[in-house]
Design a protein around this motif. Structure first.
Motif, mmCIF file in Angstrom:
data_model
loop_
_atom_site.group_PDB
_atom_site.id
_atom_site.type_symbol
_atom_site.label_atom_id
_atom_site.label_comp_id
_atom_site.label_asym_id
_atom_site.label_seq_id
_atom_site.Cartn_x
_atom_site.Cartn_y
_atom_site.Cartn_z
ATOM 1 N N ARG A 50 -32.457 4.755 -54.619
ATOM 2 C CA ARG A 50 -31.824 5.859 -54.077
ATOM 3 C C ARG A 50 -31.249 6.749 -55.109
ATOM 4 O O ARG A 50 -31.348 8.066 -55.063
ATOM 5 C CB ARG A 50 -30.773 5.512 -53.113
ATOM 6 N N TYR A 66 -37.017 10.077 -50.216
ATOM 7 C CA TYR A 66 -36.401 9.253 -48.780
ATOM 8 C C TYR A 66 -36.657 9.896 -47.627
ATOM 9 O O TYR A 66 -36.827 9.197 -46.512
ATOM 10 C CB TYR A 66 -35.053 9.100 -49.317
ATOM 11 N N THR A 67 -36.472 11.274 -47.623
ATOM 12 C CA THR A 67 -36.520 11.910 -46.368
ATOM 13 C C THR A 67 -37.939 12.451 -46.150
ATOM 14 O O THR A 67 -38.486 12.569 -45.032
ATOM 15 C CB THR A 67 -35.419 13.212 -46.282
ATOM 16 N N ALA A 72 -36.089 7.290 -45.110
ATOM 17 C CA ALA A 72 -35.010 7.154 -44.366
ATOM 18 C C ALA A 72 -35.058 6.268 -42.982
ATOM 19 O O ALA A 72 -34.070 5.742 -42.562
ATOM 20 C CB ALA A 72 -34.110 8.603 -44.260
ATOM 21 N N GLN A 73 -36.051 6.867 -42.118
ATOM 22 C CA GLN A 73 -36.152 6.453 -41.014
ATOM 23 C C GLN A 73 -36.604 4.803 -40.955
ATOM 24 O O GLN A 73 -36.041 4.071 -40.232
ATOM 25 C CB GLN A 73 -37.350 7.153 -40.384
ATOM 26 N N GLY A 76 -33.593 2.879 -41.818
ATOM 27 C CA GLY A 76 -32.707 3.087 -40.880
ATOM 28 C C GLY A 76 -32.966 1.945 -39.570
ATOM 29 O O GLY A 76 -32.167 1.695 -38.934
ATOM 30 N N PRO A 83 -28.639 9.054 -44.199
ATOM 31 C CA PRO A 83 -29.804 9.239 -44.877
ATOM 32 C C PRO A 83 -29.268 9.824 -46.400
ATOM 33 O O PRO A 83 -30.220 9.590 -47.522
ATOM 34 C CB PRO A 83 -30.503 10.192 -44.201
ATOM 35 N N SER A 84 -28.261 10.486 -46.493
ATOM 36 C CA SER A 84 -27.677 11.016 -47.691
ATOM 37 C C SER A 84 -27.244 10.002 -48.695
ATOM 38 O O SER A 84 -26.825 10.090 -49.904
ATOM 39 C CB SER A 84 -26.986 12.130 -47.515
#
Length: 169
Positions: A50, A66-67, A72-73, A76, A83-84
């Motif tokens: 990250r 990541y996004t 991120a999902q 998650g 996500p940040s």
């Protein structure tokens, strides 16, 4: 070797170390913490990736893997987080919450590494003096940021490798 090749070699060593560490580990081993406040292998690998993703994306003014690539999902689905979040300043409960399979951790690191290699491919010695973060005094240059991220990544990769040696089989 030129500047770009040195950087690519350094970041490649992070990947090699993490791959050796993750090889064959299950979720119980990945989340093992030798003490209540220690980091786990899963947290260390997620965090180092990250930080690399976040800091290099900012330094080169690109989107984070990541996004943009759905990590991120995917993470998650493994644990609840913003996500940040990069893991900086996590307390013991937040560290314990980071749970993900080795394959996902390795896939994310591989995607971040691919972006890193592309971003540094054309970096020359002259580029290293470019200021990338003015929030600090003195302002942070690209060279300082790259060395800082590489240092942080290698330190956390070494911690994860150490944990690998003491994690119950």
């Amino acid at each position: 070797m030129n500047t770009a090749e040195i950087l690519q070699d350094g970041f490649g060593r992070v990947v090699e170390s993490v791959e050796r560490t993750l090889d064959g580990l299950d979720e119980v081993q990945l989340t093992h913490r030798p003490t209540a406040d220690a980091n786990s292998i899963a947290w260390l690998v997620w965090h180092l990736t990250r930080v690399q993703d976040d800091h290099l994306a900012a330094a080169f003014d690109v989107e984070q893997v990541y996004t943009t690539q759905g990590f991120a999902q995917q993470f998650g689905e493994c644990f609840d987080h913003d996500p940040s979040d990069t893991g900086y300043g996590h307390d013991s409960q937040q560290v314990a919450a980071v749970r993900a399979p080795a394959e996902l951790l390795q896939e994310y690191l591989g995607a971040v590494h691919a972006q890193t290699v592309a971003l540094v491919a054309d970096v020359s010695g002259d580029d290293l003096d470019r200021v990338v973060d003015e929030r600090w005094d003195p302002p942070v240059t690209l060279g300082v940021r790259l060395v800082s991220v590489l240092d942080d990544d290698l330190e956390h990769a070494g911690q994860a490798a150490y944990l690998r040696g003491i994690v119950p089989a």
